[in-house]
Design an enzyme around this catalytic site. Structure first.
Site, PDB file in Angstrom:
ATOM      1  N   GLU A 231      -8.066  84.496 119.652  1.00 64.93           N
ATOM      2  CA  GLU A 231      -8.214  83.125 119.152  1.00 64.93           C
ATOM      3  C   GLU A 231      -9.069  82.318 120.127  1.00 64.93           C
ATOM      4  O   GLU A 231      -8.627  81.365 120.765  1.00 64.93           O
ATOM      5  CB  GLU A 231      -6.832  82.512 118.913  1.00 64.93           C
ATOM      6  CG  GLU A 231      -6.080  83.268 117.817  1.00 64.93           C
ATOM      7  CD  GLU A 231      -4.680  82.752 117.564  1.00 64.93           C
ATOM      8  OE1 GLU A 231      -4.271  81.735 118.183  1.00 64.93           O
ATOM      9  OE2 GLU A 231      -3.967  83.353 116.734  1.00 64.93           O
ATOM     10  N   HIS A 326      -4.031  77.131 119.718  1.00 68.36           N
ATOM     11  CA  HIS A 326      -4.288  78.360 118.966  1.00 68.36           C
ATOM     12  C   HIS A 326      -5.499  78.168 118.059  1.00 68.36           C
ATOM     13  O   HIS A 326      -6.052  77.070 117.947  1.00 68.36           O
ATOM     14  CB  HIS A 326      -3.071  78.718 118.105  1.00 68.36           C
ATOM     15  CG  HIS A 326      -1.904  79.248 118.874  1.00 68.36           C
ATOM     16  ND1 HIS A 326      -1.523  80.557 118.857  1.00 68.36           N
ATOM     17  CD2 HIS A 326      -1.018  78.614 119.689  1.00 68.36           C
ATOM     18  CE1 HIS A 326      -0.468  80.727 119.621  1.00 68.36           C
ATOM     19  NE2 HIS A 326      -0.139  79.565 120.141  1.00 68.36           N
ATOM     20  N   GLU A 399      -3.497  73.832 116.317  1.00 68.16           N
ATOM     21  CA  GLU A 399      -4.316  74.860 115.677  1.00 68.16           C
ATOM     22  C   GLU A 399      -5.713  74.305 115.393  1.00 68.16           C
ATOM     23  O   GLU A 399      -5.874  73.114 115.127  1.00 68.16           O
ATOM     24  CB  GLU A 399      -3.689  75.303 114.346  1.00 68.16           C
ATOM     25  CG  GLU A 399      -2.331  75.963 114.471  1.00 68.16           C
ATOM     26  CD  GLU A 399      -2.428  77.453 114.688  1.00 68.16           C
ATOM     27  OE1 GLU A 399      -3.564  77.960 114.840  1.00 68.16           O
ATOM     28  OE2 GLU A 399      -1.384  78.122 114.699  1.00 68.16           O
TER      29      GLU A 399
END
Length: 497
Positions: A231, A326, A399
């Site tokens: 990631e 992430h 995210e």
């Protein structure tokens, strides 16, 4: 991708044949061919840091099946790829089929495409979306395949393809070495532990040095990234945050005055180095082992969690935030996951910071942001530390999409760039200022004395570091103060279309 409910249901454990190890200067020649490879017999290589390509099958002179090497000691995860191709002929056209993805849902359905660069054109760009196809393939047990067409234009060039912008362990070490050599009094770097393969787990601290004096009360923001090694956008977001916090921007100065930032930029150095997507060297998804990390199997989690808990127990310290960064493989934009609590007031407080971030970052989505306590996520950093830390603490997963974002003013997807990811990190920093102003820790009046919230710990005035601006964060002004390497622009029209 850390916290999307049901994500494991979109993964396939089946593979046609075991794929072990990366290809190493592997020349693909037609069946029955004997002798040295000729020009146009492609040579594939993934034996380098962050590399991943496990196998190549010749189909025709114009088509090749490529197999992603699974994460070490864990065949379940096959997403990240990163490899080079050389020995090409000018104007050679090929089709590459990535045939063994472990996920069925993918942003390839939404227009995402692989990244490409070459030795003579070192800036990563995307293969044109019109040349990329994602589909169920009857020739591969109806598994999902991503195929893309490409034209090699320079015979002596070496081309590199990747799932997303790479960000290696070595790149992080060089970056931290450079910052350390600047001898900034508000920046410190320390070694939390060594990994199984003896790589560094670095933690950096950014704050005014007076905040670290013995007995000094301090508010702590703790941030981690890259627990999932593939990631890579998380590292760009994290670097954007660090770059801003060490800058001379008035917002950064004010934040350093009042807050202690503790940042672990790469929680899984071994997995990053090896080119894994989700796991460590030993095949563990580290973001499922926060509850009881093992000092020998999960040393980086063990060291990080112990440090966080130690700070939480310090009577002079308050951990206000824990944020784990992430990247997401199926959704667009930046967004957050938070926890739910039986205490309604605490639950409602969790929504404040994401809303402030949404106001600062046009690529942040409140629609994708959600709060949950799914049992399957109990071992994540967000869930574990949300239960361990003081009730006043906030625990989130941040995210960001591997591909793109949409804004309220346009329905068109805007692909992320390295700079776009870093900008989200800068906007994250800006949001901390808004939050601390809202709760009264930092004065909302720039010219007045800094007055702490009643009942809060004492904060000394330091005029030489006080903010002198109430204006919203000026991203262009910040960029103008930074030095960027000049990068030769790639002739995209000829090379990549």
């Amino acid at each position: 991708m850390a916290d999307k409910k049901g994500e494991s249901g979109s993964e396939s454990d089946s593979t046609e044949e075991p794929v072990v190890g990366n290809v190493n200067k592997f020349a693909v020649v037609p069946p029955g061919y004997i002798g040295r490879p000729k020009k146009g017999h492609l040579i594939f290589d993934a034996c380098f840091e962050c590399g991943n390509l496990g196998r190549v099958d010749y189909i025709t002179d114009f088509e090749y099946d490529l197999f992603i090497r699974p994460d070490t000691c864990n065949p379940r995860f096959r997403v990240w790829f990163n490899f080079t191709v050389e020995n090409v002929k000018a104007d050679q056209r090929v089709i590459f089929n990535l045939v063994n993805f472990s996920k069925t849902k993918s942003l390839y359905r939404e227009g995402m495409s692989p990244m490409v660069k070459s030795l003579t054109r070192p800036r990563w760009v995307r293969v044109p979306a019109k040349n990329v196809y994602y589909y169920r393939c009857p020739d591969h047990r109806k598994n999902y395949v991503m195929s893309f067409a490409f034209c090699f234009d320079k015979e002596d060039d070496v081309y590199q393809f990747s799932y997303c912008y790479p960000y290696s362990y070595s790149r992080l070490q060089n970056y931290l070495d450079t910052l350390e050599k600047r001898n900034m009094d508000f920046f410190t770097r320390e070694l939390l532990c060594l990994t199984v393969q003896q790589r560094r787990l670095d933690m950096i601290t950014i704050t005014h040095p007076d905040n670290l004096l013995p007995g000094e009360a301090k508010r702590i923001v703790f941030i981690t990234a890259r627990v999932h090694p593939g990631e890579t956008p998380a590292s760009f977001v994290c670097q954007g945050l660090i770059d801003f916090l060490i800058s001379n921007h008035p917002v950064a100065k004010t934040l350093r005055e009042h807050v202690v930032f503790k940042i672990v930029p790469m929680l899984n150095p071994d997995g990053v180095f090896l080119g894994n997507y989700r796991c460590s060297l030993m095949g563990f998804d580290l973001n499922r082992h926060w509850q009881e990390p093992s000092p020998w199997a999960h040393p980086t989690l063990y060291a990080t969690k112990n440090y966080v808990v130690e700070q939480d127990r310090d009577e002079n310290a308050v951990i206000d935030f824990y944020i784990d960064i992430h990247a997401h493989s199926t959704l667009m934009n930046g967004f957050m996951y938070g926890n739910t609590y039986d205490d309604l007031e605490r639950y409602e407080r969790q929504s404040v910071f994401p809303k402030l971030l949404c106001a600062n970052a046009e690529d942040f989505s409140m629609a994708n942001t959600n709060f949950n306590k799914d049992a399957v996520k109990a071992g994540t950093g967000r869930r574990t530390l949300g239960c361990v830390l003081d009730d006043a603490s906030h625990s989130y997963t941040l995210e960001v999409s591997f591909f793109s974002y949409q804004t309220s003013s346009t329905s068109q997807a805007m692909p992320y760039t390295e700079e776009g990811y870093m900008k989200l990190g800068r906007n994250l920093a800006r949001t901390f200022l808004d939050y601390y102003k809202m709760v009264g820790v930092i004065s909302a009046k720039p010219s007045s004395s800094i007055v702490p919230k009643p009942g809060a710990y004492r904060i000394r005035e330091r005029p030489n570091e006080r903010s002198n601006s109430e204006s919203k964060y000026d991203d262009e002004k910040f960029l103008g103060s930074c030095q960027h390497n000049c990068i030769t622009k790639i002739d995209e029209k000829k090379a990549f279309e």
